[in-house]
Design a protein around this motif. Sequence first.
Motif, PDB file in Angstrom:
ATOM      1  N   ASP A 141       3.534   9.981   0.555  1.00 45.60           N
ATOM      2  CA  ASP A 141       2.702   8.908   0.005  1.00 45.60           C
ATOM      3  C   ASP A 141       2.043   9.396  -1.279  1.00 45.60           C
ATOM      4  O   ASP A 141       1.102  10.186  -1.236  1.00 45.60           O
ATOM      5  N   GLU A 142       2.551   8.950  -2.390  1.00 44.00           N
ATOM      6  CA  GLU A 142       2.038   9.310  -3.713  1.00 44.00           C
ATOM      7  C   GLU A 142       1.819  10.821  -3.874  1.00 44.00           C
ATOM      8  O   GLU A 142       0.698  11.264  -4.158  1.00 44.00           O
ATOM      9  N   SER A 148       1.247   2.018   2.169  1.00 43.12           N
ATOM     10  CA  SER A 148       0.710   3.073   3.043  1.00 43.12           C
ATOM     11  C   SER A 148       0.710   2.634   4.497  1.00 43.12           C
ATOM     12  O   SER A 148       0.981   3.437   5.396  1.00 43.12           O
TER      13      SER A 148
HETATM   14 MG   LIG Z   1      -1.403   3.411  -0.393  1.00 44.59          MG
END
Ligand SMILES: [Mg+2]
Length: 272
Positions: free
Chosen positions: A182-183, A53
């Motif tokens: 991100d995810e 991240s």
């Molecule tokens: Mg992360």
Amino acid sequence: MERVEASADADLALQARNITRRYGAVVALADASLSLRRGEVMGLVGDNGAGKSTLLKVLSGAVVPDTGTIEVDGQPVSFRKPSDALSAGIETVYQDLALVDTMSAVQNVYLGREVLSKNAVLRFLDVVNDRAMRSEARKVLQELQVGIQSVNVSVKGMSGGQRQCLAIARALLWGRRIVILDEPTAALGVRESQQVLDLIKRLRDHGVSVILVSHNMQQLVTVADRFTVMRLGRSIATRNVADVTPETIVGLITGAIPAEVETPEDTAPVVH
Ligand SMILES: [Mg+2]
Ligand SMILES: Nc1ncnc2c1ncn2[C@@H]1O[C@H](COP(=O)(O)OP(=O)(O)OP(=O)(O)O)[C@@H](O)[C@H]1O
């Protein structure tokens, strides 16, 4: 829009080299490097706290690195704030989506970037622009087959998958060349995850380059072309998805399979 094939040449949309970022004593990124070809989906994997991240935040201008360089389309860039990355064509969709519940799909797509008439006195122009916004949003959502009945519907009643798709579609509407996710499926069920993965493939088919962080190896191998493994702030391996099994990826993440620490050259695509 035409289909752009991911090629094996060194035609890079983005290259980050030797990115370092500390938080006090914590080294979040230690010489991390990542390359992204035009029109490919690049997976970014690694254990919790590996620095994924933080690297995405550096690439989206939300975090300024201590050292390191970033190139977009071969040109050096320096991101001091998120708008710098947006201007360079990089759109980031975070997990906690910045969608406003009380607004409609079309309003969210244009949030903060409304097609405003310069002369606010001419109210009718606003109406015209509103119509333009709606028809443009409808076109993109249809093109990407985002399953939203109407662009006028409020985001409040939308499922997590629809929200994620809407946020991703926003990137294409604004002509971004690079989309960072991100995810994106972390909070979604099986069907909704599949919708998002399909959407990612369609983005790639439109020539958009995608960086995707995921802890789900099965998902990753179905959608990504290559992946980079991060461990303790370092990028330790970059492989073609076609060359490995999900078990190999897990082995690289946990360290069960050794990988030499990469130089930035290693993360550049191999020219065949
Ligand atoms: Mg992360
Ligand atoms: N703002 C911050 N302040 C202090 N430490 C931070 C900050 N952001 C990240 N870190 C630390 O940097 C390291 C990398 O964090 P990061 O969030 O990038 O990991 P990640 O790979 O995304 O993990 P996850 O898979 O759990 O999301 C961690 O040790 C984290 O605690």
